[in-house]
Each structure stands twice: as C-alpha cells, then as structure tokens.
Design a protein around this motif. Structure first.
Motif, mmCIF file in Angstrom:
data_model
loop_
_atom_site.group_PDB
_atom_site.id
_atom_site.type_symbol
_atom_site.label_atom_id
_atom_site.label_comp_id
_atom_site.label_asym_id
_atom_site.label_seq_id
_atom_site.Cartn_x
_atom_site.Cartn_y
_atom_site.Cartn_z
ATOM 1 N N VAL A 53 -8.236 3.030 6.757
ATOM 2 C CA VAL A 53 -8.624 1.914 5.894
ATOM 3 C C VAL A 53 -7.357 1.142 5.538
ATOM 4 C CG1 VAL A 53 -9.755 1.244 3.754
ATOM 5 C CG2 VAL A 53 -10.555 3.257 5.011
ATOM 6 N N ASN A 54 -7.261 -0.089 6.036
ATOM 7 C CA ASN A 54 -6.040 -0.888 5.895
ATOM 8 C C ASN A 54 -6.225 -1.980 4.840
ATOM 9 O OD1 ASN A 54 -3.740 -2.414 6.157
ATOM 10 N ND2 ASN A 54 -4.073 -2.984 8.284
ATOM 11 N N ASN A 55 -5.603 -1.787 3.666
ATOM 12 C CA ASN A 55 -5.619 -2.830 2.638
ATOM 13 C C ASN A 55 -4.213 -3.376 2.367
ATOM 14 O OD1 ASN A 55 -4.453 -0.785 1.118
ATOM 15 N ND2 ASN A 55 -6.316 -0.366 -0.062
ATOM 16 N N ALA A 56 -3.281 -3.070 3.241
ATOM 17 C CA ALA A 56 -1.936 -3.656 3.245
ATOM 18 C C ALA A 56 -1.051 -3.261 2.062
ATOM 19 C CB ALA A 56 -2.018 -5.192 3.335
ATOM 20 N N VAL A 57 -1.451 -2.238 1.314
ATOM 21 C CA VAL A 57 -0.611 -1.739 0.218
ATOM 22 C C VAL A 57 -0.842 -0.236 0.043
ATOM 23 C CG1 VAL A 57 -0.519 -3.884 -1.136
ATOM 24 C CG2 VAL A 57 -2.388 -2.252 -1.514
ATOM 25 N N PHE A 58 0.028 0.401 -0.721
ATOM 26 C CA PHE A 58 -0.253 1.749 -1.222
ATOM 27 C C PHE A 58 -1.153 1.555 -2.445
ATOM 28 C CE2 PHE A 58 3.579 2.822 1.170
ATOM 29 C CZ PHE A 58 3.271 4.088 1.656
ATOM 30 N N GLY A 59 -2.427 1.911 -2.322
ATOM 31 C CA GLY A 59 -3.395 1.591 -3.358
ATOM 32 C C GLY A 59 -3.284 2.384 -4.637
ATOM 33 N N MET A 60 -3.541 3.681 -4.559
ATOM 34 C CA MET A 60 -3.641 4.485 -5.778
ATOM 35 C C MET A 60 -2.333 4.564 -6.551
ATOM 36 S SD MET A 60 -4.640 8.509 -6.260
ATOM 37 C CE MET A 60 -6.409 8.319 -6.196
ATOM 38 N N THR A 61 -1.214 4.564 -5.870
ATOM 39 C CA THR A 61 0.066 4.806 -6.541
ATOM 40 C C THR A 61 0.662 3.569 -7.201
ATOM 41 O OG1 THR A 61 1.178 4.526 -4.402
ATOM 42 C CG2 THR A 61 0.669 6.774 -5.094
ATOM 43 N N GLY A 62 -0.034 2.427 -7.113
ATOM 44 C CA GLY A 62 0.431 1.277 -7.861
ATOM 45 C C GLY A 62 0.672 0.005 -7.088
ATOM 46 N N GLY A 63 0.228 -0.051 -5.854
ATOM 47 C CA GLY A 63 0.326 -1.288 -5.098
ATOM 48 C C GLY A 63 1.682 -1.574 -4.501
ATOM 49 N N GLN A 64 2.408 -0.520 -4.121
ATOM 50 C CA GLN A 64 3.719 -0.717 -3.510
ATOM 51 C C GLN A 64 3.592 -1.258 -2.082
ATOM 52 O OE1 GLN A 64 2.615 2.132 -4.836
ATOM 53 N NE2 GLN A 64 4.108 3.032 -6.228
ATOM 54 N N MET A 65 4.691 -1.800 -1.570
ATOM 55 C CA MET A 65 4.734 -2.294 -0.199
ATOM 56 C C MET A 65 4.512 -1.142 0.774
ATOM 57 S SD MET A 65 7.766 -4.418 1.735
ATOM 58 C CE MET A 65 8.931 -3.045 1.666
ATOM 59 N N ALA A 66 3.669 -1.377 1.755
ATOM 60 C CA ALA A 66 3.371 -0.386 2.795
ATOM 61 C C ALA A 66 3.849 -0.920 4.140
ATOM 62 C CB ALA A 66 1.860 -0.128 2.832
ATOM 63 N N PRO A 67 3.867 -0.083 5.181
ATOM 64 C CA PRO A 67 4.231 -0.578 6.510
ATOM 65 C C PRO A 67 3.310 -1.708 6.984
ATOM 66 C CG PRO A 67 4.315 1.813 6.466
ATOM 67 C CD PRO A 67 3.683 1.388 5.182
ATOM 68 N N THR A 68 2.106 -1.775 6.425
ATOM 69 C CA THR A 68 1.122 -2.784 6.814
ATOM 70 C C THR A 68 1.173 -4.037 5.954
ATOM 71 O OG1 THR A 68 -0.420 -1.582 5.395
ATOM 72 C CG2 THR A 68 -0.516 -1.111 7.755
ATOM 73 N N THR A 69 1.998 -4.048 4.918
ATOM 74 C CA THR A 69 2.116 -5.222 4.040
ATOM 75 C C THR A 69 2.542 -6.439 4.852
ATOM 76 O OG1 THR A 69 2.651 -3.868 2.104
ATOM 77 C CG2 THR A 69 3.330 -6.172 2.039
#
Length: 250
Positions: free
Chosen positions: A120-136
């Motif tokens: 499931v790709n939402n372009a952020v780290f969701g639960m941990t606070g919306g940090q930048m992810a490799p998909t951002t």
C-alpha cells in the motif's frame, strides 16, 4: 428484501478504525472479497508488519501472523516453506517494504518464492508521523522534508513494482490505485490474479496499490484523492508490469 451488498466472509465484524479518507479499508475489502470468492479463507495465512498495515491482523478472518518492521516477506517465506499447501500473503506499507524491507522484496522475487505481497503506497511513513519515505515524491512536504523532498540530496521516489518486474522469479507484478471506482475494479482483478498465481504455484506475485494518507498529507479526504490523481498517478507506472506466459492463461 434482497441484500445486494454485504460484508465478505474474508473480513471480521470489527469496524475499520483507519483515519477518515484512508483507503486501507477499501483495499482490505478487495482482499476480503477475493478470499471469499476463491474460497480460500481457511487455507490462507496473512503476514503484516508494524505501522498502519499492522492493524490488518484484526480485520481479516483468515489466520494472521505479526512480523517485525520490514520482515513480513521473510516470515511469509518461512511459513510457505513449512506449510507449502497454504496460501501466504503479506500486507505491507510502502515505508515498510520499500525501505527496511527492500532487500527482502528483491530476494523473495529473485528466489521466486511462491507467496503474494500487497504493498500500500501512500508516499509517506503513515503511523509514525508522516516522515519522508523512499516513495515520497520530489518536492513533497513531509514532517522530515518540511521544504519538500530534495531529489538532489535524497534521490527520486522508488517505483518498487518496476524494480520487481525485472526479476526473473517474479511471475506477476501489477501496479494499481484505489482512487476511483474504475481503478478499484482493476485493483481487485490484480489482487485476485496475484492469489491465483500462488494457487497454481507459478512464483512470486506482487501488487502495489496507490493509497491516500489525508492525515499526514494535511488534506481532506476529497482533496487527498485529487492529490493522488494529480501527483502520484503521473509518477508511478500503472498496469500489469510483468505477466509470465503461464499467468496469461488465468
């Protein structure tokens, strides 16, 4: 009165408790319907790591195992090898499978492990606070990229399905989205085919689903759908990216 729409047997009675506008619930529903339609609930074992994906343990009526962050595919590999007659799938977020779990994804595909993985790709780290992810996305604002992702410093977003599709051991790779009725129907077809690939023992099957994260994006549910359509769909390649000859007959 005839009931024309009901909860699939693949889901438990527990109401979803995701943030308003999050499409995890839609994706859960699609998987639940597939488990029901293929009559494989009793023969399926799901594996989920931490993060928002970790909640899925409560929502599916099949057996489920929790894994450490990024390690769902490693756990799923062990389960499938120990219980080859079972259908084993992982349900993981993009921050999980495309970051700490990247090596597992690559080598599971290289070894052609006969499991199914849903990202499931939402372009952020969701639960941990919306940090930048490799998909951002490049320029996307997150809690750790307040001025937008700087591609010169952090590179461009990783399109994991395209990478997996280059692996010889990947039998089926699809990239879909949960943003519209048309795309949701296509997403269900891809998820169903991914499970059928495993039923036939054809190899590793991988489906990426673009999803929203209204809370961490700072948008309303409606705005987040529009943001996905305007910003994510042009970046991430959609469709069936890898279909082995044996899979074409499904």
């Amino acid at each position: 009165m005839q009931k024309v729409f009901t909860r699939p047997k693949g889901l438990t009675e527990l109401p979803f408790h995701y943030c308003p506008g999050c499409t995890h619930g839609i994706i859960h529903r699609l998987i639940g319907e597939v488990l029901d339609e293929l009559n494989i609930i009793e023969d399926t074992i799901g594996v989920a790591p931490v993060g928002c994906a970790g909640f899925s343990l409560d929502f599916f009526s099949c057996d489920f195992v929790g894994a450490a962050h990024g390690r769902a595919q490693a756990v799923a590999t062990g389960i499938k090898r120990a219980l080859p007659d079972k259908l084993v799938f992982t349900y993981q977020g993009d921050g999980d499978i495309s970051a700490i779990g990247t090596s597992h994804a690559i080598h599971v595909a290289a070894r052609s492990e006969k499991i199914t993985s849903i990202m499931v790709n939402n372009a952020v780290f969701g639960m941990t606070g919306g940090q930048m992810a490799p998909t951002t996305l490049s320029g996307q604002v997150t809690t750790t990229s307040p001025y937008g992702r700087d591609s010169a410093a952090f590179g461009n977003p990783i399109d994991l399905p395209k990478i997996i599709a280059t692996m010889d051991g990947a039998a089926y790779v699809a990239a879909v989205s949960a943003d519209s009725p048309k795309n949701i129907i296509a997403a269900k077809k891809a998820i169903k085919k991914a499970f059928q690939v495993q039923q036939l023992g054809l190899g590793f099957a991988f489906v990426s689903v673009l999803s929203t994260c209204p809370t961490n994006w700072g948008l309303s549910p409606v705005e987040s759908i529009k943001w996905l359509q305007q910003n994510m769909l042009p970046i991430y390649q959609m469709g069936e990216l890898k279909v082995n000859k044996e899979v074409e007959a499904i």
